[in-house]
Design an enzyme around this catalytic site. Structure first.
Site, short mmCIF file in Angstrom:
data_model
loop_
_atom_site.label_atom_id
_atom_site.label_comp_id
_atom_site.label_asym_id
_atom_site.label_seq_id
_atom_site.Cartn_x
_atom_site.Cartn_y
_atom_site.Cartn_z
N HIS A 165 22.17 -33.25 -33.46
CA HIS A 165 22.84 -32.60 -34.58
C HIS A 165 22.93 -33.59 -35.75
O HIS A 165 23.11 -34.80 -35.54
CB HIS A 165 24.24 -32.16 -34.15
CG HIS A 165 24.90 -31.25 -35.14
ND1 HIS A 165 25.49 -31.73 -36.30
CD2 HIS A 165 25.04 -29.91 -35.18
CE1 HIS A 165 25.97 -30.71 -36.99
NE2 HIS A 165 25.71 -29.59 -36.33
N GLU A 183 18.59 -26.71 -38.94
CA GLU A 183 19.85 -26.77 -39.67
C GLU A 183 19.69 -27.67 -40.90
O GLU A 183 19.83 -28.90 -40.78
CB GLU A 183 20.96 -27.35 -38.78
CG GLU A 183 21.32 -26.47 -37.61
CD GLU A 183 22.76 -26.73 -37.15
OE1 GLU A 183 23.49 -25.75 -36.99
OE2 GLU A 183 23.15 -27.89 -36.99
P1 PGA Z 1 28.61 -24.37 -39.88
O1 PGA Z 1 28.05 -25.50 -38.88
O2 PGA Z 1 28.35 -23.03 -39.24
O3 PGA Z 1 30.09 -24.68 -39.99
O4 PGA Z 1 27.88 -24.52 -41.16
C1 PGA Z 1 26.85 -25.30 -38.19
C2 PGA Z 1 26.52 -26.51 -37.35
O5 PGA Z 1 26.79 -27.64 -37.81
O6 PGA Z 1 26.01 -26.39 -36.23
#
Ligand code: PGA
Length: 230
Positions: free
Chosen positions: A106, A155
Site C-alpha cells: 500500500h 491506487e
Molecule cells: P480511501 O482509501 O478509500 O480512503 O481513499 C483507499 C485506500 O487507501 O486503500
C-alpha cells in the site's frame, strides 16, 4: 459471471468494541451470501473482504463464524521474513491462522515506512508460501509487480483519502496496460476515494474486478450500501 472483490481497508482504525458494533450493523443490513443466493440469475459474484488491524483478526474471525456472515478476512501487512527474531513483525503463518488475504505494498507503507520493491517481493513470496493471497497495490502502470501475483489494486496516490478519485475510464486504461504487462494477473481492483455513489462506474469497466475502500469502509451502513450498489 464477473467476479468482484469488495475490499475494506480499515488502516489503523477501530477498537475491539467498534469492530463488534460494525459487524452487528452489517449483520442487520443482511448482505447476501453468494453461495446461498441461488435461483435468481446473477451477473456478478461478490466477495467481501475486510482487512482490519492485526489486533482484531482473531476476534473478527470468531464473530464472522458465529454470525455466519459472508465475509472473508485479510491483513494489511506482513513480515518479509518467516518466524524468528524479528521484533514487532507478524509473519505469514500467523496471519494464515485467521485470514485468506493480505494487502501488500500500500502507498502508505511505501511512503511512511520505507517499503521498497525488493522488500515487497519478499513479502509476496512469504504470503504465497502459506497460501495467503496477496492484494498487491500499485500506484500506476510503471510500479513493478512481483511474479505470481494474481490480484492487484491500482491506487493512484492523489486519489487516496482525498475525495478526488480517478476516472473509471483511466482506471480501466491502467488495468488493461498492467494486465498486458503481467499476464499472471487475473484481477485488478481500483482504490482511492471509492464511495457507495461512485462504485458503479468502476465495476462496470471490463478490466476492473472490484474496489479497495478505505474511509467509506469504516462506516458499516455506507459500506453495505456500497456492496449493494456494486
Ligand atoms: P480511501 O482509501 O478509500 O480512503 O481513499 C483507499 C485506500 O487507501 O486503500
Amino acid at each position: 459471471m464477473k467476479k468482484l472483490f469488495l475490499v475494506a481497508n480499515w488502516k489503523s482504525n477501530k477498537t475491539s468494541l467498534e469492530a463488534k458494533k460494525w459487524l452487528t450493523q452489517v449483520q442487520r443490513s443482511k448482505i447476501k451470501d453468494p453461495a446461498n443466493s441461488a435461483g435468481r440469475q446473477r451477473s456478478k459474484e461478490k466477495e467481501v473482504i475486510i482487512c482490519p488491524p492485526f489486533t482484531l483478526l482473531s476476534e473478527m474471525k470468531a464473530l464472522i463464524e458465529k454470525k455466519k456472515l459472508p465475509i472473508k478476512l485479510g491483513a494489511q501487512n506482513i513480515s518479509p521474513f518467516g518466524a524468528g527474531a524479528y521484533t514487532g513483525e507478524i509473519h505469514a503463518e500467523q496471519i494464515k491462522e485467521f485470514a485468506d488475504y493480505v494487502i501488500i505494498g500500500h502507498s502508505e507503507r511505501r511512503n511512511n515506512f520505507g517499503e521498497t520493491d525488493d522488500m515487497l517481493s519478499k513479502k509476496v513470496k512469504q504470503a504465497m508460501a502459506v497460501g495467503l493471497t496477496p492484494i498487491f497495490c500499485i500506484q500506476n502502470e510503471t510500479t513493478p509487480v512481483p511474479g505470481g501475483v494474481n490480484l492487484a489494486a491500482y491506487e493512484p496516490p492523489t486519489a487516496i483519502g482525498t475525495g478526488n478519485p480517478d476516472t473509471p475510464e483511466n482506471a480501466e486504461r491502467v488495468a488493461r496496460a498492467v494486465k498486458e504487462k503481467y499476464p499472471y494477473i487475473d484481477y485488478i481492483l481500483y482504490g482511492g476515494s471509492v464511495t457507495q455513489d461512485n462504485i458503479r462506474g468502476f465495476v462496470e469497466m471490463e478490466n476492473i474486478n472490484g474496489v479497495l475502500v478505505g474511509g467509506v469502509s469504516l462506516d458499516a451502513l455506507k459500506f453495505t450500501a456500497l456492496i449493494k450498489n456494486a
